[in-house]
Design an enzyme around this catalytic site. Structure first.
Site, mmCIF file in Angstrom:
data_model
loop_
_atom_site.group_PDB
_atom_site.id
_atom_site.type_symbol
_atom_site.label_atom_id
_atom_site.label_comp_id
_atom_site.label_asym_id
_atom_site.label_seq_id
_atom_site.Cartn_x
_atom_site.Cartn_y
_atom_site.Cartn_z
ATOM 1 C CG ASP A 272 -5.585 -3.800 -4.642
ATOM 2 O OD1 ASP A 272 -5.700 -4.862 -4.009
ATOM 3 O OD2 ASP A 272 -4.484 -3.348 -5.027
ATOM 4 C CG ASP A 305 -5.825 -8.288 -3.027
ATOM 5 O OD1 ASP A 305 -5.467 -8.712 -1.922
ATOM 6 O OD2 ASP A 305 -5.021 -7.955 -3.904
ATOM 7 C CG ASP A 309 -3.832 -2.547 -1.443
ATOM 8 O OD1 ASP A 309 -4.409 -2.135 -0.426
ATOM 9 O OD2 ASP A 309 -3.707 -3.756 -1.716
ATOM 10 N NE ARG A 356 -2.365 -6.224 4.401
ATOM 11 C CZ ARG A 356 -1.985 -6.802 3.271
ATOM 12 N NH1 ARG A 356 -2.423 -6.303 2.124
ATOM 13 N NH2 ARG A 356 -1.192 -7.843 3.277
#
Length: 732
Positions: A272, A305, A309, A356
């Site tokens: 990430d 990715d 996160d 997301r």
């Protein structure tokens, strides 16, 4: 190079800009035996920003060195660190960082090779403004975090480093590595951070990155800088053009701040831009530009990715004022949690992103004042018993503003979240504009009665502090909303939350790096609002996006190329891209509606699709003794039966409801995403009156149909159950 700084100097956005020419002596003169050199004019533009100010000025003929001094409103003068002067082909820029809110000036001095002053100027006063210290990272109000105090100034015990691509592996520092205060000499950014894992270092650190910086050599296995068991660190970019070509992995750490960085090509191995995990806390990720990462190994990692996160019960986190550019999987919020946790997402610009925003498991999450700008998959997604308070956001052409796993639109669409249980989303004072799908879960009758459906995408309240009842539970998992926003401090009062119609203008002005950064790209809304493919034009623009700094520091060692393409932010060198970009954004923002467009909701008012139909021919002739799904048009129908209350299907009589039913047995279930009507062709072999009931998901009968009567019943979007109220009825 390391420095202790006390009254030092940061960056970002806002404030006034001044454009002027400083002219001092115009002719050579002499005073006794002291010669006073004629000073050339310095052409400059100065601007205020977040906890900083900056000045861009044109090079002076014959200058070998530039120096800068900060002047506050009390006329106190503080030299600005040499590294904060950067030379470009067409201009020079100096930033003063670490400033509390207030009025400041910068004095610029040009010297020749003999250290004589040949030109100087003092800018007009410009204003430094505060960053918004808000949300769960600051539950008790603005407090010190990272290397800075709550007022934006550098902490007294902070060490400040300047990191370039040339020195990232050679900077040195002695780090405390045991309980006796032993110092270990470390060389390179990776080694310095690695030594902090021991947990004995108590000083604060500020790492200021300059230009485009590759991953430190020691961290290239995963292309992430590991920050483990560390505390009180700020990682920040200098100016409007800093780019980190790597990510940050924050593990078991406390009081970490990452700001004013562009992230580009940072993930090459399924990692990430920023990972926060394993009970890290008090983390603030803000005012960053997040571009594509390297393509990952899975199909959904074509754009990299994760953006930011969060995993492993990390808590007290604020993710704010970031600009995500066509990113795929923007913010994962929760994976492997052992307890509740608290996260805020505020004032972010989700610019033609996919999904997301965030995707929540289990936690208590406040999502407010974000601009969802052409989102192709979904906005907020909640699973695994999570509770989300979605407040004051602006959703423009967001396919699904909110989704709850395995109910409402998510269930109708076949499921988005790997079959995980649902959660609850509370909404207040949001705007949904353009085209979108949203199934409301709160039904307010004219008599004041309020009922709730668990076939919904979210639950809109009329007052900010309104609680959702404990009896309201998600369809799968049967968890209720925990009402965290009314029982604990969420670090954002009602007065700190913008009205949703103010959000697009505020966010597009303030999100991302200082003054919006030095990268510009215009999306095609007619295509990019709904596309989640990699944007080839954006990819090409990012590939061409390079570092334009030719020298860090005020000493001139390279010639300026005045024929080069201008790149300044202020336009001091004739480059007006920043002004043109901002004008184009403002023009578009001014066309946006200032309230929800109900007619854009496909769950209610979209162009009428083909009728949903269920025919006996859709089902094999048999006796149905358990639930049978995905029947009829678009799989919208199910038959609910059990071993005692069966349903039969025959070629002559159709679907045989062999007696009285209810919402959980011997009935036909239908889910529709649009308002419409329901009609049923039915019959019986008896000569008495037999009645079909049509009930909503709460068991309320919304209409009845006598056998032989096909008069339609009006229904709203949702799930309904059709069953006999007394005896057997054949549905044909």
């Amino acid at each position: 190079m390391k420095k202790f700084l006390r009254n030092v100097l940061c960056i970002c956005l806002a404030g006034a800009m001044t454009f002027s020419t400083g002219i001092y002596n115009t002719l050579p003169t002499s005073l006794g035996s002291t010669r006073v050199f004629a000073e050339e004019k310095i052409t400059y533009k100065a601007s205020g920003a977040r906890e900083s100010i900056y000045c861009e000025f044109l090079p002076v003929t014959g200058a070998s060195k530039y120096e800068a001094v900060l002047i506050d409103s009390s006329n106190v003068q503080t030299p600005i660190d040499d590294e904060l002067i950067r030379q470009y082909n067409t201009f020079i820029r100096v930033d003063a960082l670490g400033l509390k809110a207030g009025s400041y000036k910068i004095k610029i001095t040009a010297k020749d090779s003999s250290d004589n002053v040949i030109a100087s100027a003092v800018t007009d006063a410009v204003s430094s403004t505060d960053y918004k210290r808000i949300g769960f990272a600051f539950p008790d109000g603005a407090t010190a975090l990272g290397g800075y105090n709550a007022d934006g100034t550098v902490k007294d015990n902070a060490l400040v480093f300047y990191i370039t691509n040339d020195n990232k592996d050679s900077i040195a520092c002695d780090i405390v590595t045991n309980s006796k205060g032993q110092l270990t000499s470390c060389t390179g950014l990776g080694a310095i951070i690695k030594a902090m894992e021991k947990g004995y270092e108590t000083r604060s650190f500020i790492f200021r990155f300059i230009g485009h910086v590759d991953c430190p050599a020691s961290e290239q296995k995963l292309n992430q800088l590991d920050i483990k068991r560390a505390a009180n660190i700020t990682f920040e970019g200098v100016g409007s053009d800093t780019v980190a070509k790597f990510g940050f992995n924050i593990v078991e750490s406390n009081s970490i701040e990452i700001r004013n960085l562009g992230f580009k090509d940072m993930t090459t191995k399924d990692e990430d831009a920023v990972t926060i995990k394993d009970q890290s806390k008090n983390i603030w990720i803000h005012n960053n530009d997040i571009f594509y990462g390297g393509q990952g190994s899975d199909a959904d990692q074509a754009k990299g990715d994760g953006g930011v996160d969060l995993k492993g019960t990390s808590t007290n986190i604020t993710v704010s004022e970031n600009h995500y550019w066509d990113f795929g999987k923007v913010n994962l919020c929760g994976l492997g949690e052992s307890a509740d946790y608290y996260v805020t997402y505020a004032n972010n610009w989700f610019d033609h992103t996919d999904s997301r925003h965030p995707r929540i498991r289990k936690g208590s999450v406040h999502i407010f004042n974000n601009y969802y700008d052409g989102v192709s998959k979904y906005g907020v997604g909640v699973t695994s018993g999570g509770s989300a308070f979605v407040e004051g956001n602006y959703f423009r052409n967001t396919k699904y503003p909110t989704l709850i796993s395995l109910q409402g639109s998510d269930l109708a669409g076949g499921g988005t979240f790997s079959g995980e249980d649902g959660g609850i989303i509370k909404l207040f004072n949001n705007i949904m504009a353009g085209s979108y799908t949203f199934i409301e879960g709160v039904n307010r009758a004219s008599d004041g009665t309020v009922t709730y459906s668990n076939e919904a995408d979210g639950y809109t309240v009329e007052e900010r502090n309104e609680k959702l009842p404990e009896t309201l539970k998600c369809l799968n998992g049967a968890t209720s909303y925990n009402n965290f926003d009314t029982t604990i401090s969420i670090g954002a009062t009602a007065s700190q939350v913008l009205q949703p119609n103010e959000v697009p203008a505020y966010v597009t002005k303030n999100a991302g790096r200082c003054d919006g950064g030095d990268f510009s790209f215009t999306f095609d809304n007619s295509v990019d609002d709904t596309s989640y493919e990699v944007n080839s034009e954006l990819t090409a623009a990012l590939a061409a996006y390079k570092n334009n700094i030719i020298e860090v520091g005020g000493t001139v060692t390279k010639s300026f190329d005045t024929s080069a393409k201008p790149v300044s932010m202020t336009g001091v060198d004739g480059n007006n891209f920043s002004e043109e970009r901002n004008n184009n954004i403002t023009s578009f923002i001014n066309t946006l509606p200032d309230q929800t467009e109900e007619e854009g909701n496909k769950a209610k008012y979209a162009a009428k699709a083909a009728d949903l139909t269920l025919m006996p021919s859709d089902i094999s002739v048999s006796t149905v003794s358990s639930q049978l799904d995905n029947l009829g048009t678009d799989g919208a129908f199910s038959i609910l039966a059990n071993s005692n209350k069966t349903v039969s299907v025959s070629t002559s009589k159709g679907i045989q409801l062999g007696g009285a039913g209810a919402a959980d047995y011997r009935c036909i279930k239908v889910t529709t995403q649009k308002d419409g009507t329901v009609s049923v062709m039915s019959s019986s072999t008896g000569d008495d009156t037999r009645v079909l009931a049509v009930a909503d998901s709460n068991g309320n009968v919304v209409g009845t149909i006598n056998t032989g009567d096909s008069t339609p019943i009006s229904i709203s979007a949702g799930t309904y159950f059709i069953y006999s109220t007394n005896k057997g009825i054949n549905v044909s």
